[in-house]
Motif scaffolding. Sequence first.
Motif, PDB file in Angstrom:
ATOM      1  N   ARG A  82       0.889  -1.191  -0.018  1.00  0.00           N
ATOM      2  CA  ARG A  82      -0.042  -0.030   0.009  1.00  0.00           C
ATOM      3  C   ARG A  82       0.882   1.171   0.093  1.00  0.00           C
ATOM      4  NH1 ARG A  82      -0.581   0.329   6.094  1.00  0.00           N
ATOM      5  NH2 ARG A  82       0.318  -1.568   6.771  1.00  0.00           N
ATOM      6  N   TRP A  83       0.358   2.300  -0.242  1.00  0.00           N
ATOM      7  CA  TRP A  83       1.216   3.654  -0.367  1.00  0.00           C
ATOM      8  C   TRP A  83       0.158   4.788   0.459  1.00  0.00           C
ATOM      9  CZ3 TRP A  83      -1.218   0.624  -3.997  1.00  0.00           C
ATOM     10  CH2 TRP A  83      -2.262   1.152  -4.565  1.00  0.00           C
ATOM     11  N   ALA A  84       1.092   5.650   0.420  1.00  0.00           N
ATOM     12  CA  ALA A  84       0.419   7.138   0.981  1.00  0.00           C
ATOM     13  C   ALA A  84       1.175   8.175   0.601  1.00  0.00           C
ATOM     14  CB  ALA A  84       0.037   7.008   2.517  1.00  0.00           C
ATOM     15  N   GLY A  85       0.583   9.512   0.524  1.00  0.00           N
ATOM     16  CA  GLY A  85       1.289  10.665  -0.088  1.00  0.00           C
ATOM     17  C   GLY A  85       1.114  11.728   1.497  1.00  0.00           C
ATOM     18  N   HIS A  86       2.249  12.213   2.240  1.00  0.00           N
ATOM     19  CA  HIS A  86       2.189  12.738   2.966  1.00  0.00           C
ATOM     20  C   HIS A  86       3.059  14.207   2.758  1.00  0.00           C
ATOM     21  CE1 HIS A  86       1.396   9.543   5.919  1.00  0.00           C
ATOM     22  NE2 HIS A  86       2.171   8.867   4.909  1.00  0.00           N
ATOM     23  N   CYS A  87       2.784  15.228   3.677  1.00  0.00           N
ATOM     24  CA  CYS A  87       3.403  16.673   3.354  1.00  0.00           C
ATOM     25  C   CYS A  87       4.796  16.552   2.750  1.00  0.00           C
ATOM     26  CB  CYS A  87       3.374  17.537   4.780  1.00  0.00           C
ATOM     27  SG  CYS A  87       1.697  17.838   5.306  1.00  0.00           S
ATOM     28  N   THR A  88       5.538  15.788   3.273  1.00  0.00           N
ATOM     29  CA  THR A  88       7.115  15.862   2.809  1.00  0.00           C
ATOM     30  C   THR A  88       7.698  14.377   2.413  1.00  0.00           C
ATOM     31  OG1 THR A  88       7.950  15.302   5.183  1.00  0.00           O
ATOM     32  CG2 THR A  88       7.660  17.770   4.540  1.00  0.00           C
ATOM     33  N   TYR A  89       6.684  13.552   2.310  1.00  0.00           N
ATOM     34  CA  TYR A  89       7.449  12.180   1.684  1.00  0.00           C
ATOM     35  C   TYR A  89       5.901  11.412   1.294  1.00  0.00           C
ATOM     36  CZ  TYR A  89       5.673  10.338   6.247  1.00  0.00           C
ATOM     37  OH  TYR A  89       4.890  10.008   7.227  1.00  0.00           O
ATOM     38  N   ASP A  90       6.446  10.485   0.476  1.00  0.00           N
ATOM     39  CA  ASP A  90       5.609   9.397  -0.059  1.00  0.00           C
ATOM     40  C   ASP A  90       5.878   8.230   0.525  1.00  0.00           C
ATOM     41  OD1 ASP A  90       3.981  11.315  -1.776  1.00  0.00           O
ATOM     42  OD2 ASP A  90       5.309  10.610  -3.482  1.00  0.00           O
ATOM     43  N   ARG A  91       5.015   7.248   1.011  1.00  0.00           N
ATOM     44  CA  ARG A  91       5.409   5.983   1.582  1.00  0.00           C
ATOM     45  C   ARG A  91       4.833   4.689   0.923  1.00  0.00           C
ATOM     46  NH1 ARG A  91       4.820   5.581   8.061  1.00  0.00           N
ATOM     47  NH2 ARG A  91       6.835   6.495   7.706  1.00  0.00           N
ATOM     48  N   ILE A  92       5.743   3.720   0.940  1.00  0.00           N
ATOM     49  CA  ILE A  92       5.292   2.358   0.492  1.00  0.00           C
ATOM     50  C   ILE A  92       5.309   1.558   1.681  1.00  0.00           C
ATOM     51  CG2 ILE A  92       5.664   0.689  -1.078  1.00  0.00           C
ATOM     52  CD1 ILE A  92       7.159   2.406  -3.091  1.00  0.00           C
ATOM     53  N   VAL A  93       4.233   0.629   1.774  1.00  0.00           N
ATOM     54  CA  VAL A  93       4.345  -0.152   3.023  1.00  0.00           C
ATOM     55  C   VAL A  93       3.977  -1.676   2.436  1.00  0.00           C
ATOM     56  CG1 VAL A  93       3.265  -0.973   5.206  1.00  0.00           C
ATOM     57  CG2 VAL A  93       3.476   1.418   4.712  1.00  0.00           C
ATOM     58  N   ILE A  94       4.889  -2.510   2.843  1.00  0.00           N
ATOM     59  CA  ILE A  94       4.789  -3.925   2.261  1.00  0.00           C
ATOM     60  C   ILE A  94       4.252  -4.950   3.550  1.00  0.00           C
ATOM     61  CG2 ILE A  94       5.749  -6.024   1.353  1.00  0.00           C
ATOM     62  CD1 ILE A  94       7.412  -3.974  -0.513  1.00  0.00           C
ATOM     63  N   ASP A  95       3.207  -5.320   3.561  1.00  0.00           N
ATOM     64  CA  ASP A  95       2.844  -6.191   4.832  1.00  0.00           C
ATOM     65  C   ASP A  95       3.476  -7.779   4.687  1.00  0.00           C
ATOM     66  OD1 ASP A  95       1.545  -4.168   5.896  1.00  0.00           O
ATOM     67  OD2 ASP A  95      -0.194  -4.841   4.554  1.00  0.00           O
ATOM     68  N   ILE A  96       3.947  -8.362   5.676  1.00  0.00           N
ATOM     69  CA  ILE A  96       4.604  -9.545   5.788  1.00  0.00           C
ATOM     70  C   ILE A  96       3.827 -10.282   6.730  1.00  0.00           C
ATOM     71  CG2 ILE A  96       6.618 -10.783   6.147  1.00  0.00           C
ATOM     72  CD1 ILE A  96       8.064  -7.790   5.371  1.00  0.00           C
ATOM     73  N   ARG A  97       3.488 -11.630   6.687  1.00  0.00           N
ATOM     74  CA  ARG A  97       2.850 -12.547   7.508  1.00  0.00           C
ATOM     75  C   ARG A  97       4.247 -13.384   7.811  1.00  0.00           C
ATOM     76  NH1 ARG A  97      -0.883 -16.376   5.740  1.00  0.00           N
ATOM     77  NH2 ARG A  97      -2.144 -14.292   5.194  1.00  0.00           N
ATOM     78  N   GLY A  98       4.990 -13.592   9.219  1.00  0.00           N
ATOM     79  CA  GLY A  98       5.962 -14.555   9.502  1.00  0.00           C
ATOM     80  C   GLY A  98       7.085 -13.363   9.532  1.00  0.00           C
ATOM     81  N   LYS A  99       8.326 -13.948   9.884  1.00  0.00           N
ATOM     82  CA  LYS A  99       9.612 -13.345  10.213  1.00  0.00           C
ATOM     83  C   LYS A  99      10.000 -12.585   8.983  1.00  0.00           C
ATOM     84  CE  LYS A  99      14.266 -14.017  11.933  1.00  0.00           C
ATOM     85  NZ  LYS A  99      15.264 -13.874  11.269  1.00  0.00           N
ATOM     86  N   THR A 100      10.169 -11.314   9.263  1.00  0.00           N
ATOM     87  CA  THR A 100      10.747 -10.331   7.957  1.00  0.00           C
ATOM     88  C   THR A 100      11.926 -10.837   7.533  1.00  0.00           C
ATOM     89  OG1 THR A 100       9.808  -8.307   9.155  1.00  0.00           O
ATOM     90  CG2 THR A 100      11.396  -8.023   7.297  1.00  0.00           C
ATOM     91  N   PRO A 101      11.851 -11.003   6.080  1.00  0.00           N
ATOM     92  CA  PRO A 101      13.182 -11.623   5.564  1.00  0.00           C
ATOM     93  C   PRO A 101      14.247 -10.419   5.137  1.00  0.00           C
ATOM     94  CG  PRO A 101      11.427 -11.108   3.881  1.00  0.00           C
ATOM     95  CD  PRO A 101      10.956 -10.869   5.172  1.00  0.00           C
ATOM     96  N   ARG A 102      15.156 -10.846   4.327  1.00  0.00           N
ATOM     97  CA  ARG A 102      16.205  -9.905   4.023  1.00  0.00           C
ATOM     98  C   ARG A 102      15.558  -9.011   2.904  1.00  0.00           C
ATOM     99  NH1 ARG A 102      19.838 -10.174  -0.090  1.00  0.00           N
ATOM    100  NH2 ARG A 102      19.263 -12.268  -0.384  1.00  0.00           N
ATOM    101  N   ILE A 103      15.935  -7.849   2.866  1.00  0.00           N
ATOM    102  CA  ILE A 103      15.040  -6.811   1.986  1.00  0.00           C
ATOM    103  C   ILE A 103      16.031  -6.144   1.524  1.00  0.00           C
ATOM    104  CG2 ILE A 103      13.507  -4.934   1.601  1.00  0.00           C
ATOM    105  CD1 ILE A 103      11.799  -6.390   4.244  1.00  0.00           C
ATOM    106  N   THR A 104      16.159  -5.567   0.079  1.00  0.00           N
ATOM    107  CA  THR A 104      17.028  -5.000  -0.612  1.00  0.00           C
ATOM    108  C   THR A 104      16.267  -4.065  -1.401  1.00  0.00           C
ATOM    109  OG1 THR A 104      17.318  -6.660  -2.263  1.00  0.00           O
ATOM    110  CG2 THR A 104      19.026  -6.522  -0.533  1.00  0.00           C
ATOM    111  N   VAL A 105      17.112  -2.984  -1.613  1.00  0.00           N
ATOM    112  CA  VAL A 105      16.301  -1.719  -2.507  1.00  0.00           C
ATOM    113  C   VAL A 105      17.525  -1.072  -3.289  1.00  0.00           C
ATOM    114  CG1 VAL A 105      15.273   0.522  -2.427  1.00  0.00           C
ATOM    115  CG2 VAL A 105      14.699  -1.205  -0.572  1.00  0.00           C
TER     116      VAL A 105
END
Length: 170
Positions: free
Chosen positions: A46-69
């Motif tokens: 999901r995503w949202a726009g805020h005053c000074t930033y845009d946000r992306i959120v990825i929901d996870i079930r279980g232990k958070t894996p390694r994430i690379t951007v």
Amino acid sequence: MNHPRRTAAVAATLLTLSVAGATASASASAAPQSTVPATALVTNARWAGHCTYDRIVIDIRGKTPRITVTPVGQLRYDASGKKVPLPGHHFLSIRLSPAAAHTPAGRSVYQGPRLVTLRLPQLRGLALTGDFEGVVSFGAAFHSKPHYRTAVLHSPERFVLDVQHRNVCR
């Protein structure tokens, strides 16, 4: 000196202990399994726009894996290599591993968008670009070079990517 009664009693005791141990092992293995999956399951984006930033959120079930951007020149779908049709001049590839967006039986658990064009100040689009060989990947498109920060939040587990932009609330 051999004592037949004592030998029989010891044998009976050992047999009872081994049967009791086998029963305990069987009942322990029959106990309900944990609700935390062995491989992280990606369930939504999901995503949202805020005053000074845009946000992306990825929901996870279980232990958070390694994430690379990673900044990339263009977005492509995993496995097929086809270009992702998102507007924008700058792109980020977001990869979660080990992770899946489906159950071991092949049923999808991902409820979010597969491809969406957006008109936020910085974020122009988001796509699920892969759920392949233990890697779930997303592509994000931006108007200009993204300056971002990431975080992992807990209870529930989720990955957050915030992309800075000029203040649009003044």
